[in-house]
Structure formats: C-alpha cells, structure tokens
Enzyme design. Sequence first.
Site, mmCIF file in Angstrom:
data_model
loop_
_atom_site.group_PDB
_atom_site.id
_atom_site.type_symbol
_atom_site.label_atom_id
_atom_site.label_comp_id
_atom_site.label_asym_id
_atom_site.label_seq_id
_atom_site.Cartn_x
_atom_site.Cartn_y
_atom_site.Cartn_z
ATOM 1 N N CYS A 199 46.988 -8.498 35.241
ATOM 2 C CA CYS A 199 48.323 -8.589 35.835
ATOM 3 C C CYS A 199 48.736 -7.197 36.297
ATOM 4 O O CYS A 199 48.542 -6.221 35.563
ATOM 5 C CB CYS A 199 49.302 -9.129 34.794
ATOM 6 S SG CYS A 199 50.992 -9.293 35.379
ATOM 7 N N HIS A 239 49.725 -18.568 36.297
ATOM 8 C CA HIS A 239 50.040 -17.195 35.903
ATOM 9 C C HIS A 239 51.337 -16.732 36.574
ATOM 10 O O HIS A 239 52.233 -16.199 35.916
ATOM 11 C CB HIS A 239 48.867 -16.278 36.290
ATOM 12 C CG HIS A 239 49.094 -14.833 36.009
ATOM 13 N ND1 HIS A 239 48.484 -14.168 34.978
ATOM 14 C CD2 HIS A 239 49.865 -13.903 36.639
ATOM 15 C CE1 HIS A 239 48.871 -12.902 34.973
ATOM 16 N NE2 HIS A 239 49.716 -12.711 35.984
ATOM 17 N N GLU A 240 51.441 -16.961 37.883
ATOM 18 C CA GLU A 240 52.650 -16.504 38.601
ATOM 19 C C GLU A 240 53.880 -17.303 38.181
ATOM 20 O O GLU A 240 54.968 -16.731 38.042
ATOM 21 C CB GLU A 240 52.434 -16.586 40.115
ATOM 22 C CG GLU A 240 51.313 -15.696 40.644
ATOM 23 C CD GLU A 240 51.404 -14.242 40.208
ATOM 24 O OE1 GLU A 240 52.517 -13.735 39.990
ATOM 25 O OE2 GLU A 240 50.342 -13.606 40.069
ATOM 26 N N HIS A 294 55.641 -16.041 35.130
ATOM 27 C CA HIS A 294 56.558 -14.914 35.339
ATOM 28 C C HIS A 294 57.988 -15.402 35.547
ATOM 29 O O HIS A 294 58.943 -14.741 35.147
ATOM 30 C CB HIS A 294 56.129 -14.081 36.559
ATOM 31 C CG HIS A 294 55.010 -13.137 36.299
ATOM 32 N ND1 HIS A 294 55.139 -12.037 35.460
ATOM 33 C CD2 HIS A 294 53.749 -13.099 36.773
ATOM 34 C CE1 HIS A 294 53.987 -11.374 35.437
ATOM 35 N NE2 HIS A 294 53.123 -11.999 36.227
#
Length: 167
Positions: free
Chosen positions: A98, A140-141, A144
Amino acid sequence: MAVRDILLYPDPVLKTVCTPVDALDASIDALVQDLIDTMLAAGHSVGVAAPQIGSSRRVVVVDVSKSKLGRDNNHGLLVMINPGILEREGQETMREGCMSVPDYTGNVTRAESVVVQFLDRAGRELVIRASGFEAVAIQHELDHLDGLLFLDRVSSLKTDVFRRKAC
C-alpha cells in the site's frame, strides 16, 4: 489536475470512515482526476482511494491493466464513486502492499471474486464482476473507505507482515 501527496500510516484520515458522495459536481470530478493523476504518477500503483490523498469521500480508482498479475483479466481504469460489494465468492491469499504503508507488505485473505456496484465518473450506475488480482485490488481500495488498511486484515502482525527490501 494534480498529483497529490499520499498520506502515510498512522495519519488519522486513513482510519476515518468516508462519507458518501451526494452529487457529482466539479469538486468530485477534480477529486477523481487527482486520484487518477496520483495513481499514474506512482508508476507501480494499481489503485488509490480518496482518504489516501486527504479526502474523506467514498471515491476510489483502480486499474490493474498494466500489472503482470492483472493485465489478462481486468476492466481497465475503474472510477468508483460510492462503491459497495454486493457478492463475494471464494478466498485467496495474496501479498499486498500500500502506498500509505510503503515499508511493509502483508499476506491478506480476500474474496477471489466480487460483484461491485458503483457510480462511474459520468454518474452511471454500474455493476461489475471482478476476479483475481482485480478483485483483490478493488477490495483493498474499498477498505480504505471504511478506515481499514491491509494491516487490519492480516491474521498476525508478527507472521504475515514483511519489511520491504531496499531497492
């Protein structure tokens, strides 16, 4: 528009749950362009989320088409506004990195394929199925946007997180 600085862990913005976008306007379009510019400028990145550049809005961009892991199975550049995962299927464990945690990588188990609903940059509602590396990058995004980093997903900080080797 602009290449923005990436916030680094433990910046508190990275742990913030983002707010949905109510209306697509010039500020959201500028945010989208900044995300694209920042992702492309990084060279190696396959995605970036708004909190990583200091905005707590539910916007991410993902593009795995230039990655050897994703180039054969992808949707190209995805601009995802107010994304949500509708379905998850299977499991796979991959090493993730990341830009907000630049010195470490970690083994994370995620769904092998996902069905995601979102608005694109033009405000059209889209639903796509993604699999493999693209599905992992999307998850993953999207993490966030809920204030989660890959560090929050590893089974053990002691055995599943690794310091990057110096280049």
